[in-house]
Motif scaffolding. Sequence first.
Motif, PDB file in Angstrom:
ATOM      1  N   THR A 108      35.615  83.718 -37.173  1.00 21.91           N
ATOM      2  CA  THR A 108      36.757  84.297 -36.473  1.00 21.91           C
ATOM      3  C   THR A 108      38.044  83.805 -37.117  1.00 21.91           C
ATOM      4  O   THR A 108      38.185  82.610 -37.395  1.00 21.91           O
ATOM      5  CB  THR A 108      36.748  83.915 -34.985  1.00 21.91           C
ATOM      6  OG1 THR A 108      35.555  84.413 -34.395  1.00 21.91           O
ATOM      7  CG2 THR A 108      37.945  84.508 -34.263  1.00 21.91           C
ATOM      8  N   LEU A 109      38.980  84.719 -37.338  1.00 22.15           N
ATOM      9  CA  LEU A 109      40.259  84.394 -37.951  1.00 22.15           C
ATOM     10  C   LEU A 109      41.391  84.799 -37.015  1.00 22.15           C
ATOM     11  O   LEU A 109      41.189  85.624 -36.118  1.00 22.15           O
ATOM     12  CB  LEU A 109      40.386  85.129 -39.295  1.00 22.15           C
ATOM     13  CG  LEU A 109      39.265  84.849 -40.303  1.00 22.15           C
ATOM     14  CD1 LEU A 109      39.439  85.715 -41.548  1.00 22.15           C
ATOM     15  CD2 LEU A 109      39.219  83.376 -40.682  1.00 22.15           C
ATOM     16  N   PRO A 110      42.575  84.236 -37.196  1.00 23.86           N
ATOM     17  CA  PRO A 110      43.705  84.579 -36.318  1.00 23.86           C
ATOM     18  C   PRO A 110      43.901  86.083 -36.213  1.00 23.86           C
ATOM     19  O   PRO A 110      43.749  86.828 -37.185  1.00 23.86           O
ATOM     20  CB  PRO A 110      44.892  83.906 -37.018  1.00 23.86           C
ATOM     21  CG  PRO A 110      44.287  82.734 -37.711  1.00 23.86           C
ATOM     22  CD  PRO A 110      42.938  83.198 -38.186  1.00 23.86           C
ATOM     23  N   GLY A 111      44.268  86.519 -35.011  1.00 30.11           N
ATOM     24  CA  GLY A 111      44.393  87.945 -34.749  1.00 30.11           C
ATOM     25  C   GLY A 111      43.099  88.546 -34.267  1.00 30.11           C
ATOM     26  O   GLY A 111      42.952  89.761 -34.206  1.00 30.11           O
ATOM     27  N   CYS A 112      42.140  87.700 -33.913  1.00 31.96           N
ATOM     28  CA  CYS A 112      40.812  88.125 -33.471  1.00 31.96           C
ATOM     29  C   CYS A 112      40.132  89.021 -34.516  1.00 31.96           C
ATOM     30  O   CYS A 112      39.532  90.041 -34.190  1.00 31.96           O
ATOM     31  CB  CYS A 112      40.886  88.831 -32.114  1.00 31.96           C
ATOM     32  SG  CYS A 112      40.074  87.886 -30.800  1.00 31.96           S
ATOM     33  N   ILE A 113      40.279  88.623 -35.752  1.00 31.15           N
ATOM     34  CA  ILE A 113      39.518  89.257 -36.820  1.00 31.15           C
ATOM     35  C   ILE A 113      38.165  88.569 -36.891  1.00 31.15           C
ATOM     36  O   ILE A 113      38.078  87.339 -36.868  1.00 31.15           O
ATOM     37  CB  ILE A 113      40.246  89.146 -38.170  1.00 31.15           C
ATOM     38  CG1 ILE A 113      41.411  90.119 -38.216  1.00 31.15           C
ATOM     39  CG2 ILE A 113      39.299  89.401 -39.339  1.00 31.15           C
ATOM     40  CD1 ILE A 113      42.246  90.035 -39.475  1.00 31.15           C
ATOM     41  N   GLN A 114      37.116  89.376 -36.935  1.00 34.19           N
ATOM     42  CA  GLN A 114      35.763  88.820 -37.064  1.00 34.19           C
ATOM     43  C   GLN A 114      35.141  89.303 -38.364  1.00 34.19           C
ATOM     44  O   GLN A 114      35.237  90.484 -38.716  1.00 34.19           O
ATOM     45  CB  GLN A 114      34.878  89.240 -35.891  1.00 34.19           C
ATOM     46  CG  GLN A 114      35.325  88.728 -34.531  1.00 34.19           C
ATOM     47  CD  GLN A 114      36.206  89.738 -33.814  1.00 34.19           C
ATOM     48  OE1 GLN A 114      36.019  90.944 -33.929  1.00 34.19           O
ATOM     49  NE2 GLN A 114      37.190  89.248 -33.083  1.00 34.19           N
ATOM     50  N   THR A 115      34.535  88.383 -39.059  1.00 37.43           N
ATOM     51  CA  THR A 115      33.776  88.726 -40.251  1.00 37.43           C
ATOM     52  C   THR A 115      32.557  87.819 -40.289  1.00 37.43           C
ATOM     53  O   THR A 115      32.326  87.030 -39.373  1.00 37.43           O
ATOM     54  CB  THR A 115      34.647  88.593 -41.521  1.00 37.43           C
ATOM     55  OG1 THR A 115      33.892  89.039 -42.648  1.00 37.43           O
ATOM     56  CG2 THR A 115      35.111  87.169 -41.743  1.00 37.43           C
ATOM     57  N   SER A 116      31.751  87.949 -41.320  1.00 35.72           N
ATOM     58  CA  SER A 116      30.533  87.154 -41.393  1.00 35.72           C
ATOM     59  C   SER A 116      30.101  86.989 -42.840  1.00 35.72           C
ATOM     60  O   SER A 116      30.578  87.697 -43.736  1.00 35.72           O
ATOM     61  CB  SER A 116      29.417  87.806 -40.568  1.00 35.72           C
ATOM     62  OG  SER A 116      29.192  89.138 -40.995  1.00 35.72           O
ATOM     63  N   ILE A 117      29.193  86.041 -43.048  1.00 33.43           N
ATOM     64  CA  ILE A 117      28.635  85.780 -44.370  1.00 33.43           C
ATOM     65  C   ILE A 117      27.166  85.401 -44.208  1.00 33.43           C
ATOM     66  O   ILE A 117      26.699  85.122 -43.105  1.00 33.43           O
ATOM     67  CB  ILE A 117      29.369  84.627 -45.087  1.00 33.43           C
ATOM     68  CG1 ILE A 117      29.223  83.317 -44.289  1.00 33.43           C
ATOM     69  CG2 ILE A 117      30.829  84.965 -45.307  1.00 33.43           C
ATOM     70  CD1 ILE A 117      29.802  82.097 -44.980  1.00 33.43           C
ATOM     71  N   SER A 118      26.435  85.388 -45.297  1.00 35.35           N
ATOM     72  CA  SER A 118      25.085  84.834 -45.280  1.00 35.35           C
ATOM     73  C   SER A 118      25.210  83.317 -45.237  1.00 35.35           C
ATOM     74  O   SER A 118      25.878  82.723 -46.086  1.00 35.35           O
ATOM     75  CB  SER A 118      24.312  85.258 -46.539  1.00 35.35           C
ATOM     76  OG  SER A 118      24.178  86.664 -46.613  1.00 35.35           O
ATOM     77  N   GLY A 119      24.606  82.679 -44.259  1.00 29.19           N
ATOM     78  CA  GLY A 119      24.760  81.235 -44.073  1.00 29.19           C
ATOM     79  C   GLY A 119      23.659  80.400 -44.669  1.00 29.19           C
ATOM     80  O   GLY A 119      23.845  79.212 -44.937  1.00 29.19           O
ATOM     81  N   LEU A 120      22.491  80.971 -44.851  1.00 33.13           N
ATOM     82  CA  LEU A 120      21.386  80.309 -45.541  1.00 33.13           C
ATOM     83  C   LEU A 120      21.090  81.093 -46.806  1.00 33.13           C
ATOM     84  O   LEU A 120      21.159  82.322 -46.816  1.00 33.13           O
ATOM     85  CB  LEU A 120      20.118  80.295 -44.669  1.00 33.13           C
ATOM     86  CG  LEU A 120      20.089  79.390 -43.441  1.00 33.13           C
ATOM     87  CD1 LEU A 120      18.801  79.641 -42.654  1.00 33.13           C
ATOM     88  CD2 LEU A 120      20.169  77.930 -43.841  1.00 33.13           C
TER      89      LEU A 120
END
Length: 631
Positions: free
Chosen positions: A570-582
């Motif tokens: 989560t980033l300021p401005g309620c931006i949501q993104t994602s990545i591969s974590g494993l």
Amino acid sequence: MKKKEVKMNVFSKKVIISFILIVMGLTFVACTSSDKTEEKNLKRSQDTEFASDSGVRIEKLSKVQQKNLRTLAKVWGFTKYRHPDITAGNINWDAELFRVIPKVLEATTKEEAGDIMATWLNQFPFQVNTLSKEQEDLYHQVKEKAYLDVEYSWIKNRQVLGNNLADYLENLSEVKVTDNDNGYAVFEEGDIVNVSSDSFMDNSINYEDTGMRLLGLFRYWNIIEYFYPYKNLMDEDWEQVLYDKIPELALQSDKESYALSIANLTTYIHDSHGFFNDNFKVLPQHFGAYKAKATIFNIDGQIVIAGREDKSPLKLGDIVVSIDGTSIEKIIEECNKYISVSDKNRFTNAFDYYLLRSTKEIAEIEVIRNGEKLSLNVPCYYNSKYDVKRLGQDEKSCFMGDKKIGYINIATLESGDLDKLMKKFKGTEGLIIDVRYSNAKMSEYINYPIGEYIKPEVSEYQQFYSSNSFEPGKFIKSTSNSSGRGFIEKQLDKGIDSTTFSKIFDNGIIRTSLGKVKDRYQYNGKVIILMNECTQSVLETMVMSFMDAPNATVIGTPSAGANGNKMDITLPGCIQTSISGLAVTYMDGSQTQRIGLKPDITVKQTVKGIAEGKDEVIEKAIELITKPESK
């Protein structure tokens, strides 16, 4: 240290379960009340001076300021994940960033900026911790599993940092993180990283606020720097990306430019797990607020209509040439600018939502149909629900080939279906397992019971790599995943609670009341597995788990090349993104990320086949089963 003791003891038992629980297409967790409740209990939450505005404004940016901000971003991130008081939840590190940015901006040289940062950090003294005997043993166990390291030499660059700042950072590098439960990156069972708590300043922001915009950049950049296990597969110099993005984000003043800049930032990781969303829907609005109710498939770069609403003038097999006068090539180029994909040639999943958009309720879409160019007036809908299926996506599992073949479509399989189907399919000549499209209704654990049928013994098929919780930025070889006949029973033998296990495996794998494994026969017919570029993430895991079954053949085209758990950011401005974590590889260590799984036999769907309503991949699968000489 209790949590770390548990993590190492359960590698053989629970990493698989933890991994799959995260992979299951979870929705973004930002802005949830539970996260906020936990955050309010931490000491850092009492520092609310900048909750609504950082007070930082930049109208012009010199090269010296740009370089000093780059150094600050790296120093801030390095300290964030290591300093004991920060990992304990005692310091609001976002607020501290806003306190130091104005001072760094006033510096006229890198030396002056280094002294400012050193003075700032010296407000937060620490001691290098001494590990207990138990912690020391665990640390060395983890160290022996080393897989990938982040490059740390910059903290010793005294020409850039100055002696005082370099001394502080070098000393901090000796700290081993032993408690991060209240930090900005929490390590859960199986060393899965959860950064959802790093969202305290995530509400709607004043987009003229330079500090908040830079916080978005700095937060994302450092999460990738320290917790992205595929950083070694990125094409670009990540530090250069940071440097180039600073003026872009520092000098903007509206939500559209901010959101699009962050969206563009996510493309540099080249990860189809890099979904992007914001409360104002800036990205879909950028491509057009109205969308045609149709879905596409990528055939060698051609955008082909693969599904549409009944009343649409579009037809299956139409090749899209342009939308409202803009060429489809230009639209694809724009998608690549803002939407992350593992491979730029495999974009069906990622771009489908954005391609058939317009600024009008009636879009002028130019297509090629049967060799003839046509201009169609296509109805489009504002914020329309995305519910159109591709050809074959909603096909029910059934008999095929005069009941000589059993067909299982993962996309339409429902809880409890598998064993009923396999009972019917017993004795058939072959089994087709269609793993081309996802199914949100059904548990993704279905590969385990299928494995009990088609694999006569347990085998490892997938290696995981996770973050080193002692030293942020380092990664270790963790555990492997297995499937096959007897695998489920072994999990029970290892002491996994049978009731919990049966609830997780939502296809009748275990009789909950008795805690017994269901009796499944060994299927001896041919097994044909179907995949394409829509086979992504957990679907790729499924294919990997089936590949080494006797008589198994994978056909179709390469998969998406995006595997591992989905880590939400989560980033300021309620931006949501994602990545591969494993990170995930084959057991021999060879990569699948950005490469995808390779079929044994390449079979492509054609424009002609889609236009005629034919599924050529299924046709080839039937041929391989019924005609042994077919290849």
